[in-house]
Design a protein around this motif. Structure first.
Motif, PDB file in Angstrom:
ATOM      1  N   ASP A  19       0.814  -1.224   0.000  1.00 55.95           N
ATOM      2  CA  ASP A  19       0.000   0.000   0.000  1.00 55.95           C
ATOM      3  C   ASP A  19       0.843   1.268   0.000  1.00 55.95           C
ATOM      4  OD1 ASP A  19      -2.268  -1.509  -0.060  1.00 55.95           O
ATOM      5  OD2 ASP A  19      -2.818  -1.209   2.046  1.00 55.95           O
ATOM      6  N   ILE A  20       1.899   1.295   0.810  1.00 59.96           N
ATOM      7  CA  ILE A  20       2.706   2.517   0.884  1.00 59.96           C
ATOM      8  C   ILE A  20       3.433   2.753  -0.431  1.00 59.96           C
ATOM      9  CG2 ILE A  20       4.720   3.592   1.987  1.00 59.96           C
ATOM     10  CD1 ILE A  20       3.802   2.418   4.622  1.00 59.96           C
ATOM     11  N   ARG A  21       4.010   1.704  -1.003  1.00 61.31           N
ATOM     12  CA  ARG A  21       4.712   1.876  -2.273  1.00 61.31           C
ATOM     13  C   ARG A  21       3.741   2.263  -3.388  1.00 61.31           C
ATOM     14  NH1 ARG A  21       7.887  -2.526  -0.201  1.00 61.31           N
ATOM     15  NH2 ARG A  21       6.777  -4.091  -1.443  1.00 61.31           N
ATOM     16  N   TRP A  22       2.542   1.688  -3.341  1.00 59.47           N
ATOM     17  CA  TRP A  22       1.532   2.048  -4.339  1.00 59.47           C
ATOM     18  C   TRP A  22       1.170   3.523  -4.236  1.00 59.47           C
ATOM     19  CZ3 TRP A  22      -0.535   0.544  -8.702  1.00 59.47           C
ATOM     20  CH2 TRP A  22      -1.773   1.081  -9.104  1.00 59.47           C
ATOM     21  N   ASN A  23       0.974   4.006  -3.013  1.00 60.14           N
ATOM     22  CA  ASN A  23       0.606   5.408  -2.836  1.00 60.14           C
ATOM     23  C   ASN A  23       1.761   6.353  -3.119  1.00 60.14           C
ATOM     24  OD1 ASN A  23      -2.262   5.500  -2.044  1.00 60.14           O
ATOM     25  ND2 ASN A  23      -1.608   4.210  -0.351  1.00 60.14           N
ATOM     26  N   LEU A  24       2.977   5.905  -2.868  1.00 65.40           N
ATOM     27  CA  LEU A  24       4.137   6.700  -3.271  1.00 65.40           C
ATOM     28  C   LEU A  24       4.175   6.847  -4.796  1.00 65.40           C
ATOM     29  CD1 LEU A  24       6.937   5.327  -0.910  1.00 65.40           C
ATOM     30  CD2 LEU A  24       6.113   7.687  -1.005  1.00 65.40           C
ATOM     31  N   ALA A  25       3.948   5.742  -5.485  1.00 65.05           N
ATOM     32  CA  ALA A  25       3.944   5.783  -6.953  1.00 65.05           C
ATOM     33  C   ALA A  25       2.828   6.689  -7.461  1.00 65.05           C
ATOM     34  CB  ALA A  25       3.805   4.367  -7.519  1.00 65.05           C
ATOM     35  N   GLN A  55      13.112   0.883  -1.802  1.00 69.19           N
ATOM     36  CA  GLN A  55      12.655  -0.306  -2.514  1.00 69.19           C
ATOM     37  C   GLN A  55      12.276   0.036  -3.958  1.00 69.19           C
ATOM     38  OE1 GLN A  55      12.557  -3.473  -0.913  1.00 69.19           O
ATOM     39  NE2 GLN A  55      13.694  -2.236   0.560  1.00 69.19           N
ATOM     40  N   LEU A  56      11.574   1.139  -4.133  1.00 73.83           N
ATOM     41  CA  LEU A  56      11.176   1.558  -5.478  1.00 73.83           C
ATOM     42  C   LEU A  56      12.389   1.991  -6.304  1.00 73.83           C
ATOM     43  CD1 LEU A  56       7.977   3.613  -4.567  1.00 73.83           C
ATOM     44  CD2 LEU A  56       8.041   1.400  -5.725  1.00 73.83           C
ATOM     45  N   ARG A  57      13.353   2.591  -5.618  1.00 74.29           N
ATOM     46  CA  ARG A  57      14.570   3.015  -6.316  1.00 74.29           C
ATOM     47  C   ARG A  57      15.392   1.807  -6.764  1.00 74.29           C
ATOM     48  NH1 ARG A  57      16.305   5.918  -2.438  1.00 74.29           N
ATOM     49  NH2 ARG A  57      18.191   4.792  -1.916  1.00 74.29           N
ATOM     50  N   ASP A  58      15.507   0.825  -5.883  1.00 74.91           N
ATOM     51  CA  ASP A  58      16.243  -0.398  -6.233  1.00 74.91           C
ATOM     52  C   ASP A  58      15.563  -1.143  -7.379  1.00 74.91           C
ATOM     53  OD1 ASP A  58      18.039   0.193  -4.246  1.00 74.91           O
ATOM     54  OD2 ASP A  58      17.244  -1.246  -2.795  1.00 74.91           O
ATOM     55  N   LEU A  74      16.609  16.111  -1.641  1.00 70.84           N
ATOM     56  CA  LEU A  74      16.540  15.222  -2.794  1.00 70.84           C
ATOM     57  C   LEU A  74      15.109  15.240  -3.332  1.00 70.84           C
ATOM     58  CD1 LEU A  74      18.501  12.106  -1.469  1.00 70.84           C
ATOM     59  CD2 LEU A  74      19.308  13.718  -3.192  1.00 70.84           C
ATOM     60  N   TYR A  75      14.980  15.334  -4.636  1.00 67.15           N
ATOM     61  CA  TYR A  75      13.676  15.190  -5.281  1.00 67.15           C
ATOM     62  C   TYR A  75      13.547  13.777  -5.831  1.00 67.15           C
ATOM     63  CZ  TYR A  75      12.273  20.066  -5.052  1.00 67.15           C
ATOM     64  OH  TYR A  75      11.877  21.301  -4.602  1.00 67.15           O
ATOM     65  N   TYR A  76      12.365  13.194  -5.651  1.00 67.97           N
ATOM     66  CA  TYR A  76      12.090  11.855  -6.172  1.00 67.97           C
ATOM     67  C   TYR A  76      11.115  11.963  -7.328  1.00 67.97           C
ATOM     68  CZ  TYR A  76      14.484  10.107  -2.080  1.00 67.97           C
ATOM     69  OH  TYR A  76      15.445   9.843  -1.134  1.00 67.97           O
ATOM     70  N   SER A  77      11.380  11.191  -8.375  1.00 70.20           N
ATOM     71  CA  SER A  77      10.515  11.191  -9.555  1.00 70.20           C
ATOM     72  C   SER A  77      10.245   9.762  -9.988  1.00 70.20           C
ATOM     73  CB  SER A  77      11.153  11.978 -10.700  1.00 70.20           C
ATOM     74  OG  SER A  77      12.384  11.381 -11.085  1.00 70.20           O
TER      75      SER A  77
END
Length: 256
Positions: A19-25, A55-58, A74-77
């Motif tokens: 859920d957290i990774r999904w909402n980050l995406a 995890q998403l970066r890896d 740092l900016y994440y995209s």
């Protein structure tokens, strides 16, 4: 005779099933953010957000880039092009028909809706914002009106003109402008394409959607060949972002 099915699920499905990774995406699909902003949006502790971003970066779904305004940030995209490719590949492993690209936007003129007004904002309005304005005007058709401005005024960078011309995009009608040239005008979207502009971005009348795309400045590279490559990379990345942006606008119009 039954065939044994023992294939693992594609990695992207494992990554985005949390859920957290999904909402980050989902958050990063719309705009680039700093980690603290993501923690606020998703209402989770900073350490937990940092863990799932890693995890998403890896998994090569998310990239990070140090802010050119405040080097401590740092900016994440989200890598939309990569996600599109691996999602289609994952679909094709389930059924060949699911691998087809059904996301291409439709940009036919629609007389029932006023064009969407989009302002691209940068520091000098010489490279990134000028390229963004030109690309959106070129591929957006009559459904959008594209503008650009800077917090400071300069001139259009020659390499921006050369890069766009190589892709059949004319910039002869564009000039560098300060933001105050648009004082009192309404925009549906204000998209900052450099970190400095984003971090001093003023409030706009009419409460437009504010989006940030964190791009390094290709004009900051001195060596001519490397600078030309940086401008070409900026063009490619802007085109990808624009294609997904237009898809969202198209679906919003059809939904309305």
């Amino acid at each position: 005779m039954h065939t044994s099915l023992t294939d693992p699920a594609p990695p992207i499905l494992h990554l985005l099933a949390h859920d957290i990774r999904w909402n980050l995406a989902k958050a990063l699909a719309g705009s680039d953010y700093r980690v603290g902003e993501l923690a606020t949006l998703i209402q989770q502790p900073l350490k937990l957000i940092s863990y799932h971003l890693r995890q998403l970066r890896d998994g090569q779904l998310v990239h990070e880039r140090r802010s050119t305004a405040d080097g401590r940030d740092l900016y994440y995209s989200l890598d939309l092009a990569h996600i599109e490719a691996v999602y289609q590949l994952a679909g094709a492993t389930l059924h060949p028909c699911l691998g087809d690209d059904a996301s291409a936007p439709r940009h036919a003129a629609d007389a029932t809706h006023a064009p969407t007004r989009v302002l691209f904002l940068c520091t000098h309005n010489s490279a990134r914002s000028q390229m963004a304005e030109a690309i959106l005007r070129h591929i957006g058709g009559s459904t959008v009106l594209a503008f650009s401005a800077g917090t400071e005024q300069s001139t259009i960078h020659p390499q921006a003109i050369i890069t766009l011309a190589a892709h059949g995009i004319d910039t002869s009608s564009q000039t560098s402008k300060r933001l105050d040239a648009y004082a009192g005008e309404h925009f549906d979207y204000v998209i900052t394409v450099c970190d400095r502009a984003r971090e001093i971005c003023p409030l706009f009348p009419g409460d437009p959607h504010q989006i940030h795309w964190s791009f390094p400045d290709p004009a900051a590279i001195a060596a001519p060949l490397e600078q030309a490559r940086a401008f070409e990379q900026t063009y490619t990345q802007l085109l990808t972002r624009m294609r997904f942006f237009l898809t969202v606008l198209d679906r919003q119009r059809r939904g309305a």
